[in-house]
Design an enzyme around this catalytic site. Sequence first.
Site, mmCIF file in Angstrom:
data_model
loop_
_atom_site.group_PDB
_atom_site.id
_atom_site.type_symbol
_atom_site.label_atom_id
_atom_site.label_comp_id
_atom_site.label_asym_id
_atom_site.label_seq_id
_atom_site.Cartn_x
_atom_site.Cartn_y
_atom_site.Cartn_z
ATOM 1 N N GLU A 33 -15.773 -23.220 -56.937
ATOM 2 C CA GLU A 33 -14.445 -23.078 -56.587
ATOM 3 C C GLU A 33 -14.258 -23.587 -55.289
ATOM 4 O OE1 GLU A 33 -11.933 -19.697 -54.313
ATOM 5 O OE2 GLU A 33 -13.273 -18.963 -55.583
ATOM 6 N N ARG B 252 -8.891 -26.075 -48.077
ATOM 7 C CA ARG B 252 -9.064 -25.703 -46.767
ATOM 8 C C ARG B 252 -9.474 -27.186 -45.899
ATOM 9 N NH1 ARG B 252 -11.622 -19.824 -45.353
ATOM 10 N NH2 ARG B 252 -10.495 -18.552 -46.777
ATOM 11 N N THR C 144 -7.936 -21.086 -52.312
ATOM 12 C CA THR C 144 -7.021 -20.846 -51.356
ATOM 13 C C THR C 144 -5.792 -21.578 -51.592
ATOM 14 O OG1 THR C 144 -9.019 -21.234 -49.885
ATOM 15 C CG2 THR C 144 -6.830 -21.003 -48.681
ATOM 16 N N LYS D 190 -9.003 -11.168 -57.863
ATOM 17 C CA LYS D 190 -10.177 -11.496 -56.810
ATOM 18 C C LYS D 190 -10.013 -10.281 -55.897
ATOM 19 C CE LYS D 190 -10.886 -14.609 -53.052
ATOM 20 N NZ LYS D 190 -10.758 -15.912 -52.499
#
Length: 215
Positions: free
Chosen positions: A43, A47, A71, A131
């Site tokens: 994953e 960022r 993200t 999640k």
Amino acid sequence: MNPHELLDELRRIRVVPVVTLPHVRHADPLGETLLEAGLPVAEVTFRTPAAADGIATLRARHPGLLVGAGTVLDRATVDRARDAGAQFVVAPGFNPDVVDYCHEREIPVVPGVNSPTGVEAALAKGLPLVKYFPAEAAGGLRLLDAMAAPYGGEMAFMPTGGLTPHNLSDYLSRPQVAACGGTWIATAALLTEGAYEAIGRNARRAVEIATAATP
């Protein structure tokens, strides 16, 4: 890949390295290292500026790797992730607009939740997997057990945040846990140092723990 196929894959793999790429040059050796260690998934978080190109590189160079984007906070990032070749999207929270847009764009989405309200919002959208984030800071296994109990297995969870080799087995032993996100496996510091041997050891240890853990 649809959301249920993704869930089946994650149940098989069990641990997802959560990676923040310092530079796109790290993507190719990272993919090779993970595959050699028997952990065929990553994953890549949005960022850093390297995320989209890193995802594209992983997909192009390592077709045996399941590659997701993390993200993901808005529609624009969904598009960037999908265009780069991401096979699924992960978000830190539950944003209905992002979830709906992922449905429109036909890419599986795993939103973050840490309350029954979030679980029910995900169920209402037809999602089979969420999640649990930030897992340890939100309440760890005590909260996960209490939060999952009312839903009788209708929802699967991917705990992420604060997981380590020391508590990974405890999480994976829960039947409601499909997989766990692991930020310790390939940290930005290890990638910057080019410490792929260490990353490989971390990945192999995660696989060993996952193989031994029994739901």
